[in-house]
Design an enzyme around this catalytic site. Structure first.
Site, PDB file in Angstrom:
ATOM      1  N   GLU A  84     -11.340   3.633   5.395  1.00 37.35           N
ATOM      2  CA  GLU A  84     -10.291   4.529   5.910  1.00 37.35           C
ATOM      3  C   GLU A  84     -11.011   5.642   6.677  1.00 37.35           C
ATOM      4  OE1 GLU A  84      -8.152   6.683   2.875  1.00 37.35           O
ATOM      5  OE2 GLU A  84      -6.538   7.300   4.249  1.00 37.35           O
ATOM      6  N   HIS A 107       0.862  -1.191   0.000  1.00 33.02           N
ATOM      7  CA  HIS A 107       0.000   0.000   0.000  1.00 33.02           C
ATOM      8  C   HIS A 107       0.894   1.236   0.000  1.00 33.02           C
ATOM      9  CE1 HIS A 107      -3.824   2.079   1.788  1.00 33.02           C
ATOM     10  NE2 HIS A 107      -3.157   2.889   0.967  1.00 33.02           N
ATOM     11  N   HIS A 156      -9.372   0.978  -1.678  1.00 32.70           N
ATOM     12  CA  HIS A 156      -9.400   1.633  -0.376  1.00 32.70           C
ATOM     13  C   HIS A 156     -10.845   1.557   0.128  1.00 32.70           C
ATOM     14  CE1 HIS A 156      -5.560   3.202  -1.580  1.00 32.70           C
ATOM     15  NE2 HIS A 156      -5.471   4.078  -0.585  1.00 32.70           N
ATOM     16  N   HIS A 186       1.455   4.802  -2.464  1.00 35.83           N
ATOM     17  CA  HIS A 186       1.151   5.659  -3.619  1.00 35.83           C
ATOM     18  C   HIS A 186       2.463   6.299  -4.045  1.00 35.83           C
ATOM     19  CE1 HIS A 186      -3.233   5.425  -2.722  1.00 35.83           C
ATOM     20  NE2 HIS A 186      -2.781   5.283  -1.486  1.00 35.83           N
ATOM     21  N   ASP A 224       1.533   3.926   2.761  1.00 32.73           N
ATOM     22  CA  ASP A 224       0.582   4.843   2.136  1.00 32.73           C
ATOM     23  C   ASP A 224       1.292   5.973   1.370  1.00 32.73           C
ATOM     24  OD1 ASP A 224      -1.999   5.432   1.436  1.00 32.73           O
ATOM     25  OD2 ASP A 224      -2.636   6.207   3.372  1.00 32.73           O
ATOM     26  N   ASP A 225       1.562   7.086   2.034  1.00 34.64           N
ATOM     27  CA  ASP A 225       2.214   8.250   1.403  1.00 34.64           C
ATOM     28  C   ASP A 225       3.350   8.698   2.322  1.00 34.64           C
ATOM     29  OD1 ASP A 225       0.146   8.871  -0.839  1.00 34.64           O
ATOM     30  OD2 ASP A 225      -1.043   8.641   0.981  1.00 34.64           O
TER      31      ASP A 225
HETATM   32  N1  ADE Z   1      -4.411   8.777  -2.336  1.00 33.90           N
HETATM   33  C1  ADE Z   1      -3.190   8.874  -1.794  1.00 33.90           C
HETATM   34  N2  ADE Z   1      -3.233   8.548  -0.505  1.00 33.90           N
HETATM   35  C2  ADE Z   1      -4.515   8.225  -0.214  1.00 33.90           C
HETATM   36  C3  ADE Z   1      -5.187   7.797   0.947  1.00 33.90           C
HETATM   37  N3  ADE Z   1      -4.565   7.640   2.121  1.00 33.90           N
HETATM   38  N4  ADE Z   1      -6.504   7.576   0.875  1.00 33.90           N
HETATM   39  C4  ADE Z   1      -7.153   7.746  -0.279  1.00 33.90           C
HETATM   40  N5  ADE Z   1      -6.565   8.146  -1.404  1.00 33.90           N
HETATM   41  C5  ADE Z   1      -5.256   8.380  -1.377  1.00 33.90           C
HETATM   42 ZN    ZN Z   2      -3.699   4.699   0.289  1.00 37.60          ZN
END
Ligand code: ADE
Ligand code: ZN
Length: 346
Positions: A203, A20, A200, A22, A281-282
């Site tokens: 969340e 997971h 997703h 991005h 994630d990011d």
């Molecule tokens: N795009 C990038 N990060 C995300 C996240 N945590 N939730 C939904 N879309 C995303």
């Molecule tokens: Zn994500």
């Protein structure tokens, strides 16, 4: 690649699969400034510190606003390749041995950057990831759930037509108000084309979105899924079916899905018998890569070796990988714990 750190399988970090991530969420402030200068783009920030000071989020949307804005610096195929190589270099240090990476093609198309540039640049860097960094990789095209479903379908058709090097599709962006069922036709088409499906769900959105992702989109994995814990019947189903859930603890804290890490549902998810694994994630926006996420949950919840082994093994088993590669990585996880045990024996 000369000068790149290639970790041996006995790297000091626990071997894991990143499921997971991005790729656009790995853009570090320094690289944002470097690419902006290269492309003659004026950023609305004074410097790296000024940009870093804006990494305070109140919810998912407040993050997405900055995440999409910063993509403006990605113009050429080389830019996408540079971002991806920078991520792989950091991931190798984090113990990542396999990565399934999301890209948001629609976010680039909306800025006039075509599919061959965005997908081509990322894929070029991924093509040599095993040789360069010891990381096997694959690419997943994620669709933006707050954009029209027919746009997603048309982009998917283009990806299929151009034989884009993707193994699957995902669903991301603003969640609440955009239930998964809206994308049923997109996921049907992807499945018919032999693509893997993930989404997703749960969340920020309610448990019903997780159910819909499973029943309507027929996804193989749920990204996040933490709100499943509000619905005991759904938890029973997720446990029974051992649906993989890619949990991103530092993201959940930074986007205020949970108040503080100590309040994260991870221990309850493990206790319930859910098939969870830890991801980032990011990472450039949320204060940590996969190793940081593992370190923080280990110290916060005092996780023992069997639990860490379970999290790492789950990440490998939940990957879209052929069985021999999974067996190889599971053996690496086991060897890592044996080595550590031997090193700490009196
Ligand atoms: N795009 C990038 N990060 C995300 C996240 N945590 N939730 C939904 N879309 C995303
Ligand atoms: Zn994500």
């Amino acid at each position: 690649m000369p000068g790149s750190p290639v970790p041996s399988p006995s790297s000091s970090r626990l071997p894991v699969a990143e499921l997971h991530l991005h790729i656009e969420g790995t853009l570090e402030p320094e690289l944002i400034f470097e690419l902006a200068e290269r492309n003659g783009i004026d950023l609305p920030y004074r410097d790296v510190e000024d940009l870093g000071a804006r990494y305070e989020f109140t919810d998912l949307q407040s993050f997405l606003d900055l995440y999409y804005a910063n993509m403006a610096v990605l113009v050429t195929e080389d830019d996408f390749a540079a971002m991806t190589t920078a991520y792989l270099r950091r991931a190798a240090v984090a113990g990542v041995r396999h990565a399934e990476i999301f890209i948001d093609p629609q976010a680039h198309l909306a800025r006039g950057v075509d599919l061959s540039t965005s997908i081509g640049g990322v894929a070029r860097a991924l093509a040599t990831s095993l040789d360069d960094f010891g990381i096997s990789t694959s690419l997943i095209a994620a669709f933006l759930r707050d954009q029209p479903a027919d746009e997603a379908l048309s982009v998917l058709e283009d990806l299929i037509d151009m034989r884009a090097p993707i193994i699957g599709i995902g669903l991301d962006s603003a969640e609440v108000g955009y239930p998964p069922a809206k994308f049923a036709a997109v996921f049907d088409r992807a499945r018919a084309a032999g693509l893997e499906c993930v989404a997703h769900a749960g969340e920020e959105g309610p448990p019903s979105y997780i159910r819909e992702a499973l029943d309507v989109l027929q996804v193989a994995r749920i990204d996040h899924g933490i709100r499943a814990m509000e619905d005991p019947e759904l938890v029973r189903r997720l446990v029974d079916e051992q649906i993989p859930m890619t949990v991103c603890p530092l993201s959940n804290v930074r986007l205020r899905a949970v108040d503080v890490l100590a309040a994260h549902p991870l221990p309850r998810m493990l206790e319930a018998g859910l098939n969870v694994s830890i991801h980032s994630d990011d990472p450039s926006y949320f204060g940590g890569y996969l190793d940081d996420n593992l370190d923080r949950v280990t110290s916060t919840f005092d996780l023992d070796s069997p639990t860490l082994s379970r999290l790492a093994s789950n990440s490998v088993r939940s990957a879209f990988l052929p069985e021999p590669r999974k067996a190889e990585l599971l053996a690496e996880v086991e060897a890592w714990f044996k080595e550590r045990l031997a090193a700490t024996a009196p």
